[in-house]
Design a protein around this motif. Structure first.
Motif, PDB file in Angstrom:
ATOM      1  N   LYS A 158      10.821   1.217  -0.075  1.00  0.00           N
ATOM      2  CA  LYS A 158      11.711   2.304   0.354  1.00  0.00           C
ATOM      3  C   LYS A 158      10.942   3.504   0.896  1.00  0.00           C
ATOM      4  O   LYS A 158      11.393   4.641   0.812  1.00  0.00           O
ATOM      5  N   GLN A 159       9.760   3.232   1.481  1.00  0.00           N
ATOM      6  CA  GLN A 159       8.934   4.289   2.036  1.00  0.00           C
ATOM      7  C   GLN A 159       8.747   4.139   3.549  1.00  0.00           C
ATOM      8  O   GLN A 159       7.907   4.826   4.133  1.00  0.00           O
ATOM      9  N   GLY A 160       9.477   3.213   4.159  1.00  0.00           N
ATOM     10  CA  GLY A 160       9.284   2.948   5.579  1.00  0.00           C
ATOM     11  C   GLY A 160       7.980   2.251   5.872  1.00  0.00           C
ATOM     12  O   GLY A 160       7.524   2.222   7.018  1.00  0.00           O
ATOM     13  N   GLU A 161       7.374   1.655   4.849  1.00  0.00           N
ATOM     14  CA  GLU A 161       6.064   1.014   4.994  1.00  0.00           C
ATOM     15  C   GLU A 161       6.199  -0.384   5.588  1.00  0.00           C
ATOM     16  O   GLU A 161       7.278  -0.983   5.582  1.00  0.00           O
ATOM     17  N   LEU A 214       1.435   2.910   5.510  1.00  0.00           N
ATOM     18  CA  LEU A 214       2.323   3.760   4.730  1.00  0.00           C
ATOM     19  C   LEU A 214       2.160   5.199   5.196  1.00  0.00           C
ATOM     20  O   LEU A 214       1.154   5.846   4.899  1.00  0.00           O
ATOM     21  N   GLY A 215       3.131   5.684   5.960  1.00  0.00           N
ATOM     22  CA  GLY A 215       3.048   7.044   6.469  1.00  0.00           C
ATOM     23  C   GLY A 215       1.846   7.228   7.369  1.00  0.00           C
ATOM     24  O   GLY A 215       1.650   6.491   8.341  1.00  0.00           O
ATOM     25  N   ASP A 216       0.989   8.173   7.051  1.00  0.00           N
ATOM     26  CA  ASP A 216      -0.203   8.448   7.844  1.00  0.00           C
ATOM     27  C   ASP A 216      -1.402   7.641   7.382  1.00  0.00           C
ATOM     28  O   ASP A 216      -2.527   7.880   7.843  1.00  0.00           O
ATOM     29  N   HIS A 217      -1.201   6.693   6.489  1.00  0.00           N
ATOM     30  CA  HIS A 217      -2.310   5.934   5.918  1.00  0.00           C
ATOM     31  C   HIS A 217      -2.188   4.448   6.262  1.00  0.00           C
ATOM     32  O   HIS A 217      -1.091   3.873   6.228  1.00  0.00           O
ATOM     33  N   LEU A 218      -3.321   3.829   6.576  1.00  0.00           N
ATOM     34  CA  LEU A 218      -3.381   2.394   6.821  1.00  0.00           C
ATOM     35  C   LEU A 218      -4.531   1.809   6.011  1.00  0.00           C
ATOM     36  O   LEU A 218      -5.666   2.301   6.076  1.00  0.00           O
ATOM     37  N   PHE A 219      -4.237   0.766   5.245  1.00  0.00           N
ATOM     38  CA  PHE A 219      -5.249   0.034   4.487  1.00  0.00           C
ATOM     39  C   PHE A 219      -5.242  -1.410   4.985  1.00  0.00           C
ATOM     40  O   PHE A 219      -4.190  -2.049   5.049  1.00  0.00           O
TER      41      PHE A 219
END
Length: 432
Positions: A117-120, A141-146
């Motif tokens: 539910k975070q748009g991830e 996830l948002g501004d982060h990419l792993f």
């Protein structure tokens, strides 16, 4: 006094027209309203312009988890009130595929979106052939990419006249030795284990930075060439403006198409996208490597989206290995732009490349997109001293992409202008 009054009168329209965002509210289905507002680039107090408003909307569309998105503006004395009505859904979708040729390969992927539910978006893939296997996965996830990847190869490295070498890989299906038998010089058996982890952080809608530590081990027969540890770390910065990703796994579940109608309409004017990236790779005893590795890479591109949505793109790249053993030399296949199909490459201490393509949409409708893309790409690799050797290709790709299937499927023809060979193959995904 008259001059001061004139300046104030000239400046008055700018103060009157400079409208601010007064408030941002949201209505959602699954994710929290605060999560959606955090993903929306315009905040209360920001200057409200058509350009900024359009880009903020596109940032939400790029999440690809919405069935519908509606933006409502209401002008007030204090500024503009913005309300977002979002029907966000979730998806999880498996996909299997197989490739045939001299070497057969197969793979399985699993993609999901908005489960948290975070748009991830989350992606996992595993595939293999007789030369090895590869697996990778990541979460945005948002501004982060792993992102992490592991590849194991057990292959024969082929060498040819004029500096050519075969392109190894899990999904390399070309019969390079058969096509270039007269130029074949020899081969050596090799094994490679490569694991990497990437963290990318966006600092704005256009700027991002990344770091990639990488464990890489080569084992050549009889410990020839540069057997041993090649571990290294890569740092980089990227600027990307109006470069829109094509991947939309949510479409398989019927979501992520909130901007389809908008994408089918002609643009009011030509739109230009810009991409630039710089990265530096280093390795040595401090990374566990048996060799000193220092490489610098620069790359970029310009994309013109015409009013009729046809795309003209030009690319350029330059790389230099300041210090590198054979396995870490600059490869022409890495300098090129994933437009052509090749079974051999050049290697050297440095190289420059350029490419151009034009995507013409033969058909655009509610079902999908049919396009033809002619292209040309050229790389020059240093083979010692100031001597450069070319690797160039010209070709065309005919592809079709259903809106409900995110990966374009096409037929690619590539003519290698330097060794005279050509390839015809099916491409799924790639730079169409």
């Amino acid at each position: 006094m008259k001059k001061l009054l004139s300046l104030l009168l000239l400046g008055l329209p700018f103060y009157v027209c400079a409208t601010q965002v007064h408030s941002v509210t949201a209505q959602t289905t699954r994710m929290s309203e605060e999560t959606l507002k955090n993903r929306f680039r315009l905040k209360p107090g920001d200057l409200f312009t058509p350009q900024a408003y359009q880009k903020a909307q596109e940032e939400l569309h790029k999440l690809r988890v919405f069935k519908t998105l509606e933006f409502i503006e209401k002008e007030r004395k204090e500024g503009v009130d913005l309300h977002i009505k979002a029907d966000d859904r979730t998806y999880i979708f498996p996909m299997a595929f197989a490739l045939s040729g001299k070497k057969r390969s197969a793979g399985l992927s699993l993609a999901s979106g908005n489960l948290l539910k975070q748009g991830e978006s989350i992606f996992v893939f595993v595939g293999g052939s007789r030369d090895g296997f590869a697996t990778h996965g990541g979460i945005s996830l948002g501004d982060h990419l792993f992102y992490t990847a592991y590849t194991h190869l057990n292959y024969e490295q082929h060498f040819y006249k004029n500096g050519w070498a075969s392109v190894p890989g899990v999904f390399s299906a070309a019969d390079d030795r058969g096509k270039h038998k007269s130029a074949f010089l020899g081969k050596i058996h090799a094994r490679r284990d490569d694991w990497s982890f990437t963290y990318r952080r966006k600092f704005s809608s256009v700027w991002s930075a990344f770091i990639t530590p990488q464990y890489d081990y080569y084992q050549y027969k009889n410990d020839a060439l540069d057997s041993g540890n090649h571990s290294r770390v890569t740092f980089g910065f990227q600027y990307a403006d109006d470069i829109r990703p094509d991947l939309n796994m949510g479409a398989l579940a019927g979501i992520g198409l909130s901007d389809k109608d908008q994408a089918l309409r002609n643009l009011p004017q030509v739109r230009m996208g810009k991409l630039a990236e710089i990265s530096y790779t280093a390795g040595g005893h401090w990374t566990g490597s048996d060799y000193h590795i220092n490489k610098l890479s620069l790359g970029g591109g310009l994309l013109w989206e015409l009013k009729t949505r046809h795309l003209l793109a030009i690319f350029a790249k330059a790389q230099r290995a300041l210090d590198a053993p054979f396995s870490d030399l600059i490869e022409s296949s890495d300098l090129l732009f994933d437009m052509g199909l090749y079974d051999r490459e050049q290697r050297g201490k440095g190289g420059v490349s350029g490419g151009i393509s034009f995507t013409y949409f033969i058909l655009r409708n509610q079902t999908g997109l049919l396009s033809v893309m002619p292209f040309y790409e050229l790389a020059y690799i240093t083979s010692g001293g100031n001597h450069y050797v070319p690797h160039s290709g010209v070709g065309v790709t005919l592809s079709y992409r259903l809106w409900r299937f995110p990966l374009p499927i096409g037929v690619n023809f590539t003519h290698n202008m330097d060794d005279g060979t050509h390839h015809v193959g099916v491409k799924v995904g790639g730079r169409f």
